[in-house]
Design an enzyme around this catalytic site. Sequence first.
Site, PDB file in Angstrom:
ATOM      1  NE  ARG A   1      -6.327  -5.518 -20.115  1.00 18.25           N
ATOM      2  CZ  ARG A   1      -7.131  -5.029 -21.067  1.00 18.25           C
ATOM      3  NH1 ARG A   1      -7.984  -4.063 -20.818  1.00 18.25           N
ATOM      4  NH2 ARG A   1      -7.075  -5.514 -22.282  1.00 18.25           N
TER       5      ARG A   1
ATOM      6  CE1 TYR B   1      -4.325  -0.118  -0.436  1.00 19.56           C
ATOM      7  CE2 TYR B   1      -4.236  -1.831   1.229  1.00 19.56           C
ATOM      8  CZ  TYR B   1      -4.925  -1.163   0.224  1.00 19.56           C
ATOM      9  OH  TYR B   1      -6.202  -1.538  -0.106  1.00 19.56           O
TER      10      TYR B   1
ATOM     11  CB  THR C   1      -5.163   2.928 -21.952  1.00 20.25           C
ATOM     12  OG1 THR C   1      -5.179   2.992 -23.375  1.00 20.25           O
ATOM     13  CG2 THR C   1      -6.548   3.245 -21.416  1.00 20.25           C
TER      14      THR C   1
ATOM     15  CG  ASP D   1      -8.847   9.105 -24.664  1.00 17.89           C
ATOM     16  OD1 ASP D   1      -7.866   8.365 -24.874  1.00 17.89           O
ATOM     17  OD2 ASP D   1      -9.913   8.702 -24.170  1.00 17.89           O
TER      18      ASP D   1
ATOM     19  CE  LYS E   1      -7.528   1.160 -25.748  1.00 17.55           C
ATOM     20  NZ  LYS E   1      -7.755   1.881 -24.485  1.00 17.55           N
TER      21      LYS E   1
ATOM     22  CD  GLU F   1      -3.956   4.160   0.335  1.00 16.57           C
ATOM     23  OE1 GLU F   1      -2.915   3.509   0.607  1.00 16.57           O
ATOM     24  OE2 GLU F   1      -5.107   3.763   0.577  1.00 16.57           O
TER      25      GLU F   1
HETATM   26  N1  DSN Z   1     -12.270  -0.636 -25.127  1.00 12.95           N
HETATM   27  C1  DSN Z   1     -11.372   0.246 -25.808  1.00 12.95           C
HETATM   28  C2  DSN Z   1     -11.301  -0.029 -27.273  1.00 12.95           C
HETATM   29  O1  DSN Z   1     -11.442  -1.162 -27.657  1.00 12.95           O
HETATM   30  O2  DSN Z   1     -11.074   0.885 -28.050  1.00 12.95           O
HETATM   31  C3  DSN Z   1     -11.642   1.671 -25.512  1.00 12.95           C
HETATM   32  O3  DSN Z   1     -11.554   1.871 -24.159  1.00 12.95           O
END
Ligand code: DSN
Length: 429
Positions: free
Chosen positions: A236, A55, A227, A201, A230, A57
């Site tokens: 993740r 932990y 994110t 984004d 990707k 925080e």
């Molecule tokens: N679920 C994602 C996508 O497939 O583009 C977006 O968050």
Amino acid sequence: MKNFSSSITQMDSTVATLISAEKKRQYDCLEMIPSESFPSKAVLEALGSVLNNKYSEGYPKKRYYGGNEFIDQVEQLAIDRAKQLFGAEHVNVQPYSGSPANMAIYFALLDFGDKVMGMSLSHGGHLTHGHSVNFSGKAYNFVQYGLDKETEQLDIDTIRKMAVAEQPKMIISGYTAYPRTIDFKEFAAIAAEVGAYSMVDMSHIAGLIAGDAHPSPFPFTDVVMTTTHKTLCGPRGAMILSRKEDPLREKYHPESTLTLAQRIDKAVFPGLQGGPHEHAIAAKAVAFGEALKPDFKVFAQQIVKNAKVLADSLMEQGLRLVSGGTDNHLLLVDLTKIGVTGQQAETALDKAGITVNKNTIPFDPRGPFDPSGIRLGTPALTCRGMKEQEMKDIGLWIAEVVKNHGNEEKLLRVHENVLDLTKQYKMYD
Ligand code: DSN
């Protein structure tokens, strides 16, 4: 004492068997969902490490718990590497995933009910960019822009006119199903013109930006999120990158002395989240380290090259691509002309070992559960080392499957080709 030494196979064969089955599926299939990729073994090792147990925080050197000597170093490393990778002034690596990162940005800069401009989900935006079923559409007054009907691309003049008329407090760009280059400079200029925060984004294309395969939103965008799992090929999770100072403090927060960076940090913790996931943050640090290496540029550019070849191959087979092609890692195929639905195509491709997702196309006359298109991407296959020749073949196979989606024999033949190909591209072992 707890059993610390048995493997998952010994401790829980039920879960172990399911993990093995999923591993085999990932190895055997052509993974073509554009938001998926395969992280390195090093990233997965960090994720499965003892950092899960801690932990912490707070932020490096300002924690609410003891024992964070090494955790602080890990988190600082992730921050420093992300800053270097994108040229950002401030980075927060704690967001658990993309949706909470977006929520934290809204909490940091907006009041409930404020007006925000974002692209509608049906044209390629994201749920958290103002959809009515999502917190964003409920808590804020989103006005949604879309694509031009003729070109199926962004029309920056129309977006500028909308911004001038609507006077939003924030303008969001960056999408989940847009195959073309985004002019982030224009978006920032429009936001500056109307006195709005510019937000990007970049979740889908962060790896392309890191690898110079798509123009960057830095240094002119106020706040950027991504994110990390990707095209960045990390774990993740997500992060928020921003300016340090708040260019609109006088206009929107005249009573506050907080910088933009402080507003973001406070919104993430304690505003929204509790203990940071330091195992994920370590894995982010590993992924950012990989993305800083010169060969990541080659990889990112290969993702785009592969997508272009795949696009040509599909179009040669008579399939229509939304906007007529791609500039990035993804393609949106409109199946209307061949009389097939997105669901039929997804199911048939699944049977042939090709994993894609059904997707709405702009101005889709059909609903989201069985839309008119499929969305394809090349990041995962590029992670495995596939190149132009493989993309040509895969384009032929996809066309063969969607045109013959009811013909089990043809699907089986394509599946055999897929298995022959995927066994040449091993992962992890
Ligand atoms: N679920 C994602 C996508 O497939 O583009 C977006 O968050």
